[in-house]
Design an enzyme around this catalytic site. Structure first.
Site, mmCIF file in Angstrom:
data_model
loop_
_atom_site.group_PDB
_atom_site.id
_atom_site.type_symbol
_atom_site.label_atom_id
_atom_site.label_comp_id
_atom_site.label_asym_id
_atom_site.label_seq_id
_atom_site.Cartn_x
_atom_site.Cartn_y
_atom_site.Cartn_z
ATOM 1 C CB VAL A 72 -0.649 0.105 1.265
ATOM 2 C CG1 VAL A 72 -2.018 -1.019 1.027
ATOM 3 C CG2 VAL A 72 -0.139 -0.018 2.541
ATOM 4 C CB SER A 73 0.424 4.486 -1.283
ATOM 5 O OG SER A 73 0.636 3.989 -2.784
ATOM 6 C CB THR A 74 -0.285 6.325 2.824
ATOM 7 O OG1 THR A 74 -1.497 5.910 3.093
ATOM 8 C CG2 THR A 74 -0.023 7.263 1.815
ATOM 9 C CD GLN A 77 -3.344 3.270 0.775
ATOM 10 O OE1 GLN A 77 -2.406 3.428 0.771
ATOM 11 N NE2 GLN A 77 -4.269 3.388 -0.161
ATOM 12 C CD GLU A 173 -2.445 2.490 -3.252
ATOM 13 O OE1 GLU A 173 -2.420 1.871 -2.093
ATOM 14 O OE2 GLU A 173 -1.243 2.639 -3.773
#
Length: 198
Positions: A72-74, A77, A173
């Site tokens: 996941v990006s961050t 999440q 995203e």
């Protein structure tokens, strides 16, 4: 056989690790570089990979040739990351795969992801036969086909469990990755301008 020694530049190119990180590892006692007659640092490849957990020397750990890769990006999440793992573990168990999980929180446009580098190094060493991901974008936002080609070149089967991502998740995203791209380009532009002023 002489073991390969790496320069700081070699390590940055291969693993995306900065000089500052290497020095910090030295201070913590994790690394002991070899000094050349000119005082330059040289590092043992196996020491770097041990720290990054790229090599597996645990004798009692079962041998696996399947990797579940999730991303996941961050940090926001993390719940989605857990759900991703659960879904792919269920799939792998149903298919009878013996697997290892590589998970990370990093932008899909980041080319220096440690988890991705760990996966690619395992593939290069012939330790992987199958890679399982949930969506193509989990592996990379751009360049997915290149990574797929790389894996196929080493005889690795890439399984995409779901073809398309949920629109809401995808939009979140994309927004995060767009910010990462803009930030990166801004840093380059201002860095160039700063260099010209000097």
């Amino acid at each position: 056989m002489e073991k390969k020694l790496l320069t700081i530049k070699n390590i940055k190119e291969a693993y995306g690790i900065s000089r500052t990180t290497l020095i910090n590892w030295e201070k913590k006692g994790l690394l002991s570089p070899i000094r050349t007659p000119g005082g330059q640092r040289r590092y043992r490849k196996e020491d770097i990979e041990k720290i990054l957990q790229l090599t597996d020397k645990e004798e009692n750990k079962p041998k696996t040739d399947t990797i579940i890769y999730v991303r996941v990006s961050t940090k926001k999440q993390e719940e989605y990351l857990k759900n991703q793992i659960e879904r792919l573990e269920k799939f792998a168990k149903e298919k009878g795969y013996s697997y290892e999980i590589i998970s990370e929180i990093a932008s899909g446009v980041n080319e220096k992801r440690r988890g991705l580098r760990k996966l690619l190094n395992k593939i290069k060493r012939g330790e992987v036969k199958t890679v399982i991901i949930e969506y193509p974008d989990r592996l990379a936002r751009f360049g997915y086909e290149y990574l797929k080609f790389f894996m196929e070149t080493f005889g690795v089967k890439l399984i995409v469990v779901n073809g398309k991502e949920e629109t809401e998740d995808l939009n979140k995203e994309l927004a995060e990755d767009l910010i990462a791209i803009v930030t990166s380009f801004s840093a380059r532009i201002y860095g160039t301008r700063g260099g010209k002023k000097k």
